[in-house]
Design a protein around this motif. Sequence first.
Motif, PDB file in Angstrom:
ATOM      1  N   ASN A  52       0.735  -1.261   0.029  1.00 37.74           N
ATOM      2  CA  ASN A  52      -0.234   0.205  -0.088  1.00 37.74           C
ATOM      3  C   ASN A  52       0.606   1.264   0.162  1.00 37.74           C
ATOM      4  OD1 ASN A  52      -1.979  -2.286   0.583  1.00 37.74           O
ATOM      5  ND2 ASN A  52      -3.469  -0.761   2.138  1.00 37.74           N
ATOM      6  N   GLY A  53       2.133   1.033   0.656  1.00 36.73           N
ATOM      7  CA  GLY A  53       2.326   2.718   0.586  1.00 36.73           C
ATOM      8  C   GLY A  53       3.477   3.069  -0.175  1.00 36.73           C
ATOM      9  N   PHE A  54       4.168   1.821  -0.418  1.00 35.52           N
ATOM     10  CA  PHE A  54       5.696   2.170  -1.048  1.00 35.52           C
ATOM     11  C   PHE A  54       5.165   1.890  -2.718  1.00 35.52           C
ATOM     12  CE2 PHE A  54       8.092   1.415   3.383  1.00 35.52           C
ATOM     13  CZ  PHE A  54       8.759   2.401   2.336  1.00 35.52           C
ATOM     14  N   THR A  55       4.476   0.885  -3.023  1.00 39.05           N
ATOM     15  CA  THR A  55       3.945   0.319  -4.731  1.00 39.05           C
ATOM     16  C   THR A  55       2.044   1.307  -4.798  1.00 39.05           C
ATOM     17  OG1 THR A  55       4.462  -1.644  -4.141  1.00 39.05           O
ATOM     18  CG2 THR A  55       3.689  -0.892  -6.309  1.00 39.05           C
ATOM     19  N   LEU A 187      15.615  -4.287  -0.222  1.00 33.98           N
ATOM     20  CA  LEU A 187      14.785  -3.966  -1.491  1.00 33.98           C
ATOM     21  C   LEU A 187      13.729  -2.821  -1.776  1.00 33.98           C
ATOM     22  CD1 LEU A 187      12.587  -5.544  -3.109  1.00 33.98           C
ATOM     23  CD2 LEU A 187      11.100  -6.074  -0.857  1.00 33.98           C
ATOM     24  N   ILE A 188      13.924  -2.234  -1.015  1.00 37.12           N
ATOM     25  CA  ILE A 188      13.471   0.116  -0.728  1.00 37.12           C
ATOM     26  C   ILE A 188      14.602   0.423  -1.517  1.00 37.12           C
ATOM     27  CG2 ILE A 188      12.810   1.513  -0.088  1.00 37.12           C
ATOM     28  CD1 ILE A 188      10.108  -0.426   0.146  1.00 37.12           C
ATOM     29  N   ASN A 189      15.566  -0.176  -0.877  1.00 33.58           N
ATOM     30  CA  ASN A 189      17.208   0.067  -1.860  1.00 33.58           C
ATOM     31  C   ASN A 189      17.647   0.034  -3.174  1.00 33.58           C
ATOM     32  OD1 ASN A 189      16.875   2.686   0.139  1.00 33.58           O
ATOM     33  ND2 ASN A 189      18.241   1.353   1.258  1.00 33.58           N
ATOM     34  N   PHE A 196       9.513   0.183  -7.845  1.00 32.03           N
ATOM     35  CA  PHE A 196       7.487   0.647  -6.484  1.00 32.03           C
ATOM     36  C   PHE A 196       7.066   1.603  -6.353  1.00 32.03           C
ATOM     37  CE2 PHE A 196       8.820  -3.744  -4.968  1.00 32.03           C
ATOM     38  CZ  PHE A 196       8.334  -4.729  -6.190  1.00 32.03           C
ATOM     39  N   LYS A 197       8.276   2.974  -5.966  1.00 34.99           N
ATOM     40  CA  LYS A 197       7.602   4.073  -5.370  1.00 34.99           C
ATOM     41  C   LYS A 197       7.419   4.460  -7.238  1.00 34.99           C
ATOM     42  CE  LYS A 197      11.038   4.501  -2.290  1.00 34.99           C
ATOM     43  NZ  LYS A 197      12.379   4.902  -1.374  1.00 34.99           N
ATOM     44  N   SER A 220       5.216  -7.096  -5.926  1.00 32.32           N
ATOM     45  CA  SER A 220       4.959  -6.493  -4.509  1.00 32.32           C
ATOM     46  C   SER A 220       3.793  -6.837  -3.930  1.00 32.32           C
ATOM     47  CB  SER A 220       4.492  -5.430  -4.850  1.00 32.32           C
ATOM     48  OG  SER A 220       4.834  -4.358  -3.573  1.00 32.32           O
ATOM     49  N   PHE A 221       3.123  -7.387  -4.041  1.00 33.96           N
ATOM     50  CA  PHE A 221       1.542  -8.406  -4.282  1.00 33.96           C
ATOM     51  C   PHE A 221       2.301  -9.645  -3.167  1.00 33.96           C
ATOM     52  CE2 PHE A 221      -2.741 -10.293  -3.944  1.00 33.96           C
ATOM     53  CZ  PHE A 221      -2.658  -8.791  -3.663  1.00 33.96           C
ATOM     54  N   VAL A 222       2.523 -10.655  -4.469  1.00 34.45           N
ATOM     55  CA  VAL A 222       3.562 -11.753  -3.271  1.00 34.45           C
ATOM     56  C   VAL A 222       4.353 -11.482  -2.278  1.00 34.45           C
ATOM     57  CG1 VAL A 222       5.013 -13.616  -4.330  1.00 34.45           C
ATOM     58  CG2 VAL A 222       3.178 -12.830  -6.101  1.00 34.45           C
ATOM     59  N   ILE A 223       5.589  -9.950  -2.598  1.00 31.06           N
ATOM     60  CA  ILE A 223       6.275 -10.221  -1.153  1.00 31.06           C
ATOM     61  C   ILE A 223       5.652  -9.876  -0.263  1.00 31.06           C
ATOM     62  CG2 ILE A 223       8.633  -9.215  -0.806  1.00 31.06           C
ATOM     63  CD1 ILE A 223       9.406  -9.027  -3.470  1.00 31.06           C
TER      64      ILE A 223
END
Length: 351
Positions: A52-55, A187-189, A196-197, A220-223
């Motif tokens: 929800n937040g990152f993607t 992952l985010i970095n 995703f962002k 993203s959904f699966v992770i």
Amino acid sequence: MKKKNTILTGLAVLLLLIYLIYANKNYDSYKIRVLNLCAIYAVLGLSMNLINGFTGLFSLGHAGFMAVGAYTTALLTMTPQSKEATFFLVPIVEPLAKIQLPFFVALIIGGLLSAMVAFLIGAPTLRLKGDYLAIATLGCSEIIRIVFTQTQNITNGPTGLKSIPNTTNLWWSFGMMVFTILIMVALINSSYGKVFKAIRDDEIAAESMGINLFKHKVLSFVIGAFFAGVGGGLLGNLLGTINPNMFRFTLTFNVLLIIVLGGMGSITGTVISSFIVTAGLEYLRFLDESINLGFIKMEGVAGIRMVVFSTLLMIVVIFFRNGLMGNKEFSWDGFLSLFKRKPFEKKGVQG
């Protein structure tokens, strides 16, 4: 600079280990359970914040993924004798009746099954956007719950599972929390995190740059579902008993509350908020009971703690519209700079 950050991070982990050792020896079972719940909700919050937040996907299906992880982990860790005693109305299916696996293996299998279910749900639904995606994922979550209610020979139906080994302790819950944080930060970095962002900020612009929207949304959904399944497994083996009614929309709402309060798109905010929300809900229980101050006695009102807690949340949201952290993250440089500021120092003015 990198070496300094590594040393400070190592010291922080060491302090956490010392605190957990102290808590295990000195805290009662209630306080330990609250700490376990805080860490588990941190895992769940991080998994939902990735989606929800990152993607930028508005998904409300988290309770369903938690149910898959909880039931899988419970069934794979229960002893054959416990299964025989639990499934007294309808016998459990034969392959599951004799299987008993170590907790970690069962936890990973629960996460993988949750990820598999998320892929099956995400393939048709992630082409939707906004409210339509929220309704679709919420519906899928309810379908999972209903299926678990009806499959008597696998999940024991509405009665649920009992005699689940209480394997989850501070080491498991906080260990998985730290592991989830490390995976999310990496992952985010990474390049995937930047994609995703980009999808969150502007799908049209991201697609025009050659990004495969569907592929990365599903990823993203699966992770996120994998870690939701792991969190569900930790929760089931902490409580010792589960049933389908535990995994209603209210559970998803509690996790959503954590990421909104902490900050959509902030790992640090999610962790902080998970401890505030979980501990706050528990330690305000005294408001539901009679309070005797000596000179005045107030009768408890059932549910008043939720009124007080909701009021406090409203105040926080009014003053922090983007959550406690917004989209910012904790950094050692920022933390140390707090101690370097001079009193009355202002921007643009030399001390």
